[in-house]
Scaffold this active site. Structure first.
Site, PDB file in Angstrom:
ATOM      1  N   CYS B 116      -6.449  -0.343   7.837  1.00  0.00           N
ATOM      2  CA  CYS B 116      -7.210   0.915   7.612  1.00  0.00           C
ATOM      3  C   CYS B 116      -7.712   0.476   6.002  1.00  0.00           C
ATOM      4  O   CYS B 116      -9.044   0.950   5.235  1.00  0.00           O
ATOM      5  CB  CYS B 116      -6.952   1.994   6.804  1.00  0.00           C
ATOM      6  SG  CYS B 116      -6.146   2.648   8.749  1.00  0.00           S
ATOM      7  N   HIS B 244      -9.588   6.078   1.215  1.00  0.00           N
ATOM      8  CA  HIS B 244      -9.869   5.977   2.835  1.00  0.00           C
ATOM      9  C   HIS B 244      -9.522   7.244   3.452  1.00  0.00           C
ATOM     10  O   HIS B 244      -8.848   7.917   2.628  1.00  0.00           O
ATOM     11  CB  HIS B 244      -8.554   5.057   3.321  1.00  0.00           C
ATOM     12  CG  HIS B 244      -8.831   4.896   4.979  1.00  0.00           C
ATOM     13  ND1 HIS B 244      -9.036   4.406   5.289  1.00  0.00           N
ATOM     14  CD2 HIS B 244      -6.851   5.342   5.179  1.00  0.00           C
ATOM     15  CE1 HIS B 244      -8.679   4.772   6.533  1.00  0.00           C
ATOM     16  NE2 HIS B 244      -7.046   5.432   6.630  1.00  0.00           N
ATOM     17  N   ASN B 274     -10.618   9.964  10.913  1.00  0.00           N
ATOM     18  CA  ASN B 274     -10.608   8.155   9.974  1.00  0.00           C
ATOM     19  C   ASN B 274     -10.883   7.533  11.076  1.00  0.00           C
ATOM     20  O   ASN B 274     -10.567   6.311  12.167  1.00  0.00           O
ATOM     21  CB  ASN B 274      -8.803   8.636  10.595  1.00  0.00           C
ATOM     22  CG  ASN B 274      -8.351   6.879  10.031  1.00  0.00           C
ATOM     23  OD1 ASN B 274      -8.754   6.147   9.473  1.00  0.00           O
ATOM     24  ND2 ASN B 274      -6.695   7.048   9.493  1.00  0.00           N
TER      25      ASN B 274
END
Lengths: 80, 318
Positions: B116, B244, B274
């Protein structure tokens, strides 16, 4: 610090982090079943409790803290 | 001896999201969950799922938009860096496929896998290459298709992830011009290397949610502040913050501790889920396109995830 003082401190944290009524935060109450504290709020409670009571509560230990009384006992022992 | 430049700047941005929308109501028909449960825990209302698009398809679409916005053409590009952890083909890497489709002649072309946090790592790699004189103009992409690695029977993870891509174009600054990309602040937590994982034994994304949540909400705000300091930007002067997009509660928790009170905080997670390495450039591109950040304003990018890894930098809004 007495058990009752630890419980009162936890009750304040629970109110701030998860909106729990302080009068409900009694030793026999379950965080998830009675007080509706979800798993992420539990982490926030633990982090706040670590700062307030100057103890370390490891991730592995968090799952064993089912009730307010469990948390009070852990903090009481950790501070001793 | 090649000589580099004093810094780089972002001159184009782009993104791509699949058209297929997966709402919380849709998920409630697949696993034991509901809209209230998902929104209260992670803040996500819907996400996009790639039914027909590959990782390279989405990366190319985002890169094309970024190239178009930059005013450059494929012939100008000499390095392509793609951040992803969900490309199924081992070879070729995604960067080579994107370069071929864009028509970039002979770039350095590499993928970066830091899960990520990949996009900020990839921006740093491109920034360093241009500053060192190893390249002059870069396409940097964050792309992910985690739907290929999602266990659609596990309600704790199935509700989290989405697919998509985002990209930027970087070029060197002119002599005397201030750099538009600040120093990277990056690192990892090796002792938590298995806290987020997609492994051969079970190729579905899994995570120790409470441990990751605790790490993110307690350790990242000081690192994000350090990122602004590294670029000599005061936290109150930051115009936008793009963390993020892992979980709305993490984003709001770090934002509160960071204290960037005058900044727009990206909350693209609500509609996109996400998207791992794609989340920062995706949210960034949508934010700039919507006119939410004035040109020249410092934007704090800060990504974190599997590894555990983290990376961030200040960029100037193009």
């Amino acid at each position: 610090m007495t058990r009752e003082e630890i419980r009162e401190g936890l009750a304040e944290i629970l109110e701030e982090v998860a909106g729990v009524n302080p009068e409900e935060a009694l030793e026999e109450k379950s965080f998830t079943d009675d007080l509706d504290v979800d798993s992420l709020s539990m982490v926030e409670v633990v982090v706040a409790a670590e700062e307030r009571f100057e103890v370390k509560i490891p991730d592995d230990e968090v799952q064993n803290l089912k009730t307010v009384g469990d948390a009070v006992s852990f903090i009481e022992t950790a501070r001793a | 001896m090649t000589t580099g430049v004093n810094g780089t700047k972002v001159i184009g941005f782009g993104h791509y999201q699949p058209s297929k929308v997966l709402t919380n109501e849709d998920l409630a028909k697949m696993v034991d969950t509901n809209d209230e449960w998902i929104v209260s825990r992670v803040g996500i209302k819907e996400r996009r799922i790639a039914e027909h698009e590959s990782v390279a398809d989405m990366a190319t679409a985002a890169a094309e938009m970024a190239l178009s916005k930059s005013g450059l053409t494929a012939e100008d590009i000499d390095i392509v860096v793609v951040a992803t952890c969900s490309a199924i083909d081992r070879v070729p890497n995604v960067a080579s496929t994107v370069a071929a489709r864009l028509g970039v002649a002979s770039p350095a072309a590499m993928d970066v896998n830091t899960a990520c946090s990949g996009f900020s790592h990839a921006v740093a790699v491109a920034d360093h290459a241009i500053r060192a004189g190893s390249a002059t103009k870069a396409v940097v992409v964050g792309v992910e298709k985690l739907s290929d690695f999602t266990d659609w029977t596990d309600r704790s993870t199935a509700v989290l992830f989405g697919d998509g891509a985002g990209a930027v174009v970087l070029t060197g600054v002119e002599d005397g011009e201030e750099p538009g990309v600040g120093p990277v602040v990056w690192g990892s937590v090796p002792e938590m290397s298995t806290a987020v994982r997609i492994t051969a034994e079970d190729p579905h994304i899994k995570q120790d949610g409470q441990s990751v949540f605790r790490w993110a909400t307690t350790t990242l705000a000081p690192l994000a502040r350090k990122t602004a300091e590294a670029a000599d930007v005061k936290i109150e002067d930051v115009g936008a913050v793009v963390f993020h997009q892992a979980n709305l509660r993490i984003i709001e928790g770090i934002a509160k501790r960071l204290g960037a009170d005058n900044a727009v905080i990206a909350k693209d997670i609500v509609g996109s889920g996400n998207t791992s390495a794609a989340s920062v450039p995706l949210a960034l591109s949508k934010m700039i396109e919507a006119g939410e950040v004035p040109s020249g304003a410092p934007i704090l990018l800060f990504a974190f995830g599997g590894g555990l890894t983290y990376a961030g930098q200040i960029i100037r809004c193009p």
